[in-house]
Design a protein around this motif. Structure first.
Motif, PDB file in Angstrom:
ATOM      1  N   ALA A 133       0.840  -1.209   0.000  1.00 18.34           N
ATOM      2  CA  ALA A 133       0.000   0.000   0.000  1.00 18.34           C
ATOM      3  C   ALA A 133       0.870   1.253   0.000  1.00 18.34           C
ATOM      4  CB  ALA A 133      -0.928  -0.006   1.214  1.00 18.34           C
ATOM      5  N   MET A 142       2.351   1.768  -3.446  1.00 20.91           N
ATOM      6  CA  MET A 142       1.360   2.270  -4.395  1.00 20.91           C
ATOM      7  C   MET A 142       1.137   3.770  -4.203  1.00 20.91           C
ATOM      8  SD  MET A 142      -1.501  -0.761  -4.824  1.00 20.91           S
ATOM      9  CE  MET A 142      -1.659  -1.232  -3.101  1.00 20.91           C
ATOM     10  N   CYS A 143       1.104   4.214  -2.950  1.00 26.65           N
ATOM     11  CA  CYS A 143       0.927   5.639  -2.661  1.00 26.65           C
ATOM     12  C   CYS A 143       2.101   6.451  -3.198  1.00 26.65           C
ATOM     13  CB  CYS A 143       0.793   5.864  -1.156  1.00 26.65           C
ATOM     14  SG  CYS A 143      -0.803   5.404  -0.475  1.00 26.65           S
ATOM     15  N   ILE A 179      -1.955  -2.436  -9.351  1.00 24.22           N
ATOM     16  CA  ILE A 179      -2.351  -3.469  -8.398  1.00 24.22           C
ATOM     17  C   ILE A 179      -2.190  -4.821  -9.068  1.00 24.22           C
ATOM     18  CG2 ILE A 179      -4.275  -4.460  -7.098  1.00 24.22           C
ATOM     19  CD1 ILE A 179      -5.383  -1.711  -6.697  1.00 24.22           C
ATOM     20  N   GLY A 221      -4.476   0.860 -11.072  1.00 27.22           N
ATOM     21  CA  GLY A 221      -5.461   0.999 -10.006  1.00 27.22           C
ATOM     22  C   GLY A 221      -6.189   2.325 -10.036  1.00 27.22           C
ATOM     23  N   GLN A 271      -9.990   2.338  -5.237  1.00 26.52           N
ATOM     24  CA  GLN A 271      -9.386   1.078  -4.797  1.00 26.52           C
ATOM     25  C   GLN A 271      -8.339   1.333  -3.714  1.00 26.52           C
ATOM     26  OE1 GLN A 271      -8.160  -0.315  -8.736  1.00 26.52           O
ATOM     27  NE2 GLN A 271      -9.378  -2.158  -8.439  1.00 26.52           N
ATOM     28  N   LEU A 272      -7.479   2.314  -3.948  1.00 26.32           N
ATOM     29  CA  LEU A 272      -6.416   2.595  -2.991  1.00 26.32           C
ATOM     30  C   LEU A 272      -6.988   3.169  -1.698  1.00 26.32           C
ATOM     31  CD1 LEU A 272      -3.483   2.551  -2.309  1.00 26.32           C
ATOM     32  CD2 LEU A 272      -3.147   4.674  -3.599  1.00 26.32           C
ATOM     33  N   GLU A 273      -8.036   3.970  -1.814  1.00 22.55           N
ATOM     34  CA  GLU A 273      -8.664   4.497  -0.600  1.00 22.55           C
ATOM     35  C   GLU A 273      -9.257   3.364   0.233  1.00 22.55           C
ATOM     36  OE1 GLU A 273     -11.693   7.998   0.924  1.00 22.55           O
ATOM     37  OE2 GLU A 273     -11.637   7.508  -1.205  1.00 22.55           O
ATOM     38  N   ILE A 282      -8.143   0.291   0.386  1.00 21.72           N
ATOM     39  CA  ILE A 282      -7.017  -0.406   1.011  1.00 21.72           C
ATOM     40  C   ILE A 282      -6.521   0.354   2.240  1.00 21.72           C
ATOM     41  CG2 ILE A 282      -4.594  -1.080   0.692  1.00 21.72           C
ATOM     42  CD1 ILE A 282      -5.328  -1.631  -2.281  1.00 21.72           C
ATOM     43  N   PHE A 298      -2.704  10.633   1.293  1.00 23.03           N
ATOM     44  CA  PHE A 298      -3.548  10.167   0.197  1.00 23.03           C
ATOM     45  C   PHE A 298      -4.817  11.004   0.079  1.00 23.03           C
ATOM     46  CE2 PHE A 298      -7.309   7.843  -1.094  1.00 23.03           C
ATOM     47  CZ  PHE A 298      -6.956   7.470  -2.390  1.00 23.03           C
TER      48      PHE A 298
END
Length: 615
Positions: free
Chosen positions: A275, A278-279, A290, A331, A335-337, A339, A372
């Motif tokens: 995670a 990715m950020c 992802i 992604g 989706q990232l939020e 996670i 984020f």
């Protein structure tokens, strides 16, 4: 009347229709007129643990009906829990206030943790089981015709479909019998037991793990379900998935429903690292990837009759569903939020229990989540953003825009379905305020101004395409904001907006001709402000006399929103015109130095107020 009492009085299809808010013809049409093969759409999704899961998504009319039934049955389940149901804390899936965290917490800091799950949990619950449960269960004991209708609503092709809104609650009701048997067996084995959907967990601090629950299979560290456990599960119509059975000792990482439970409930370290990676990619390049797998069907030679899950094809070939190799897929922010929110929700309770000294320094996940959210809400904007002090301000502005749509086409557009806003409004949710560590109202806006540049600095992508407009009431509460602006830009009260930093602008509500203060509610005319609700008058102050006064929330919903077509919104031109000016200013030069609007907007409403005062 309780949910159970209503159910007891239900005897016919007409009664069921009335109970679920339907006309009998509409209910009959959904159940008996729509062809069975047209009621669901089937598709496959990859499981996190490998393999694929078949989802049966009901069509909209059936889904709505199932949601109504699910709401009713959830009320029944909660009533059962209130009356001392023994498995209240044993089943953690698909229930309010119960999560994978509450499930995992029952097994933290244990010597042994044993996990297993059930084969085809939802499909194992067929039409007959659902109907029989509602007829024979001591809590329900429904009329057979009503039980049949409930089963017809819930089941498809003689099984409880995964994808139906009412499958989770029905599986929990039927799983109640399983939980009772598991609880009794766990007590004999001196274990703690819990279930999350089809995942069963037993844990203990005793040195030897009971063979009632599990036993070693061979010399390797392979464990299988014990005879007693297998026997009890088969009795209630389920079977164990031998591939998902494991015993974890405290000297190694212990996992329950995807969470580490060795000392405290926590996230897997590699999950958090991914995670974070990715950020970092998102903040530097505006994109991240992802790792995902996609189920697909490939042709294979058939050596025998097709198995379940295969479909016959010409030439003795079958199309078999297999999992494609892992690929990196671009992604999305949502989706990232999801996670980061998941990680934060798991870790936040630990941070809150830390000492006051440690709490002054934000945890690593709070810092990451904050960065984020700052990126999403303030950097990577799809439209200009308006930030206001209160929850009611967006309601006022949206109503005003709808009435003044012809004059502010840059802010709102008419469509065939109503209106489409060309600006967005920030929802200062509880979660957002907590992660940002700021209060609501003016003090929160002050904090935002103070650390805006700091949190915007790390982002290197092509963001800030649109301006942010901070709307502030021009009253005594805005002094702190004006002081900040004065230090940086020599704030001039005759100017109506100031470009504070990068894409952030500050707009104040219009002041009176004699310089009197004005909040956003002062943009309404006197007649609107004097409208009474249930005999009470409007008071915009924080503290009100509830016996004779109502506050801003009621004013926004009961007065402004419900009567927007009769209300005069001319006063809102005093903020909407500067909004358009800000957007135009930002378009002209994103790299220009911050500057203020030369001529403040004076509204007709302010002049009208002045005359009223003279009278």
């Amino acid at each position: 009347m309780t949910a159970f009492k209503k159910l007891k009085e239900t005897q016919t299809l007409h009664d069921v229709a009335d109970l679920l808010g339907y006309k009998p013809k509409a209910l009959s049409y959904i159940l008996y007129k729509i062809p069975n093969e047209e009621k669901y759409t089937e598709f496959l999704i990859p499981k996190k643990s490998g393999g694929v899961r078949k989802i049966k998504a009901p069509i909209a009319p059936l889904k709505h009906l199932q949601q109504r039934l699910a709401t009713l049955l959830c009320k029944c389940l909660e009533e059962m829990c209130l009356h001392g149901i023994k498995t209240d804390k044993l089943s953690h899936g698909f229930r309010k206030k119960f999560t994978i965290m509450t499930n995992a917490s029952r097994h933290k800091n244990k010597r042994h943790v044993f996990n297993t799950d059930l084969n085809d949990f939802f499909p194992s619950i067929n039409f007959g089981r659902v109907r029989g449960f509602f007829i024979s269960n001591n809590h329900f004991k429904l009329n057979p015709q009503v039980a049949t209708i409930f089963a017809q609503i819930a089941c498809h092709n003689n099984e409880l479909p995964q994808g139906s809104p009412c499958s989770p609650v029905i599986s929990n009701l039927i799983g109640h019998i399983l939980d009772i048997r598991m609880s009794i067996l766990a007590s004999k084995a001196k274990c703690v037991y819990s279930r999350y959907a089809d995942d069963l967990t037993f844990s203990t601090n005793y040195k030897a793990f009971s063979d009632l629950i599990a036993k070693k299979d061979g010399s390797d560290n392979v464990w299988i379900a014990g005879k007693a456990l297998n026997k009890e599960i088969i009795k209630v119509g389920f079977t164990i998935n031998d591939k998902k059975t494991s015993l974890q000792h405290k000297t190694r990482r212990q996992i329950v429903t995807g969470l580490v439970v060795n000392e405290k409930v926590n996230i897997k370290r590699d999950y958090y690292k991914r995670a974070r990676s990715m950020c970092y990619s998102l903040f530097q390049t505006d994109e991240f990837f992802i790792e995902t797998t996609t189920p697909k069907k490939v042709p294979v030679a058939a050596s025998s009759e097709p198995t379940s899950g295969e479909t016959t094809s010409p030439g003795n070939i079958v199309a078999e569903t297999v999992e494609s190799p892992a690929v990196n897929k671009k992604g999305t922010l949502n989706q990232l939020e999801g996670i980061l929110s998941y990680i934060y929700q798991v870790k936040a309770p630990h941070d809150k229990r830390e000492s006051p000294v440690k709490r002054k320094t934000p945890s690593a996940i709070m810092k990451l989540y904050r960065e984020f959210l700052f990126y999403k809400h303030f950097f990577a904007l799809e439209r200009p953003l308006v930030i206001s002090e209160g929850k009611t301000d967006p309601i006022y502005m949206k109503c005003a825009l709808r009435q003044l749509a012809n004059e502010y086409k840059g802010l709102i557009q008419k469509t065939d379905n109503g209106y489409e806003y060309n600006i967005s409004f920030l929802n200062f949710s509880k979660n957002l305020s907590e992660v940002f560590s700021i209060a609501s109202g003016t003090s929160g806006l002050v904090d935002l101004l103070n650390f805006f540049d700091k949190y915007m600095h790390p982002f290197k992508g092509s963001g800030i395409k649109h301006p942010i407009i901070m709307l502030v009431d021009n009253d005594d509460g805005s002094k702190a904001i004006k002081n900040i602006i004065t230090k940086l830009h020599n704030y001039d009260s005759t100017k109506h907006y100031t470009r504070f930093s990068k894409n952030l602008y500050v707009v104040f509500t219009p002041i009176g001709e004699n310089g009197e203060n004005a909040a956003i509610e002062d943009l309404f005319d006197k007649e609107t402000l004097e409208i009474k609700v249930d005999g009470k008058k409007f008071n915009p102050a924080k503290k009100i006399d509830e016996k004779s006064e109502y506050g801003k929330i009621v004013f926004a919903k009961k007065v402004i929103n419900e009567h927007q077509n009769e209300i005069n919104f001319a006063g809102f031109k005093g903020i909407l015109t500067p909004f358009e000016a800000v957007i135009e200013d930002y378009k002209k030069g994103k790299d220009k130095q911050p500057e203020a609007m030369e001529e403040p907007v004076k509204t007709e409403l302010v002049k009208k107020k002045k005359k009223v005062k003279k009278e």
